[in-house]
Design a protein around this motif. Structure first.
Motif, short mmCIF file in Angstrom:
data_model
loop_
_atom_site.label_atom_id
_atom_site.label_comp_id
_atom_site.label_asym_id
_atom_site.label_seq_id
_atom_site.Cartn_x
_atom_site.Cartn_y
_atom_site.Cartn_z
N LEU A 13 3.41 29.56 -30.35
CA LEU A 13 4.65 28.77 -30.14
C LEU A 13 5.90 29.73 -29.69
O LEU A 13 6.56 29.67 -28.85
CB LEU A 13 4.97 27.84 -31.12
CG LEU A 13 4.18 26.59 -31.58
CD1 LEU A 13 4.79 25.87 -32.60
CD2 LEU A 13 4.34 25.62 -30.08
N ILE A 73 3.33 23.07 -23.31
CA ILE A 73 3.88 22.23 -24.28
C ILE A 73 2.67 20.93 -24.54
O ILE A 73 2.32 20.76 -25.80
CB ILE A 73 5.20 21.67 -24.10
CG1 ILE A 73 6.15 22.61 -24.03
CG2 ILE A 73 5.32 20.38 -24.81
CD1 ILE A 73 7.36 22.11 -23.39
N LYS A 74 1.91 20.84 -23.60
CA LYS A 74 0.96 19.77 -23.76
C LYS A 74 -0.07 20.48 -24.64
O LYS A 74 -0.63 19.83 -25.45
CB LYS A 74 0.39 19.28 -22.46
CG LYS A 74 -0.98 18.57 -22.52
CD LYS A 74 -0.41 16.85 -22.93
CE LYS A 74 -1.50 15.91 -22.62
NZ LYS A 74 -2.63 15.79 -23.73
N SER A 133 0.60 20.80 -28.20
CA SER A 133 0.67 19.43 -28.94
C SER A 133 -0.78 19.15 -29.12
O SER A 133 -1.06 18.45 -30.24
CB SER A 133 1.50 18.18 -27.84
OG SER A 133 2.66 18.69 -27.71
N ASP A 134 -1.65 19.14 -28.18
CA ASP A 134 -3.03 18.91 -28.48
C ASP A 134 -3.61 19.68 -29.52
O ASP A 134 -4.51 19.27 -30.41
CB ASP A 134 -3.83 19.14 -27.13
CG ASP A 134 -3.59 18.11 -26.07
OD1 ASP A 134 -2.79 17.47 -26.50
OD2 ASP A 134 -3.83 18.43 -24.83
N ILE A 172 -2.05 21.05 -32.01
CA ILE A 172 -1.35 20.47 -33.18
C ILE A 172 -2.34 19.23 -33.61
O ILE A 172 -2.57 18.98 -34.96
CB ILE A 172 -0.09 20.48 -33.27
CG1 ILE A 172 0.85 21.77 -33.03
CG2 ILE A 172 0.62 19.46 -34.51
CD1 ILE A 172 2.17 21.60 -32.56
N ALA A 173 -2.63 18.29 -32.76
CA ALA A 173 -3.21 17.04 -33.08
C ALA A 173 -4.56 17.37 -33.63
O ALA A 173 -5.13 16.83 -34.62
CB ALA A 173 -3.37 16.20 -31.72
#
Length: 93
Positions: free
Chosen positions: A61, A80-81, A84-85, A87-88
């Motif tokens: 990040l 960013i995507k 996010s993926d 982190i998920a």
């Protein structure tokens, strides 16, 4: 260049410690150690891996995503995507 390049040595050392924990687990099973003792060590190794993953995510990040957002455009959206993926996936594990 990868966002973690500056701390590559530290990460490698950390992974070696985790590898040692996993090898220790293997020895515990081979030596028929008590189940709860094995599970306690599994928990410690899992925590160590999660901590490592969070460290890598933080560096991603701070470096890769931050750099992409400064440039803007589709690359920023993709980074960013991607973050996010990641982190998920970490949350689900």
């Amino acid at each position: 260049m990868a966002g973690y390049s500056g701390s590559k040595h530290d990460h490698a050392m950390r992974l070696r410690r985790i590898e040692g924990q996993v090898r220790g687990l293997q020895r515990m099973v081979e030596d028929d150690k008590y189940c709860i003792d094995v599970l306690t060590q599994v928990s410690a190794a899992t925590s160590a891996l999660q901590s490592f993953a969070l460290s890598m995510l933080e560096e991603h990040l701070a470096h890769c995503v931050a750099e992409a957002t400064l440039k803007g455009g589709p690359e920023a959206d993709a980074k960013i995507k991607e973050a996010s993926d990641a982190i998920a996936r970490l949350v689900r594990s």
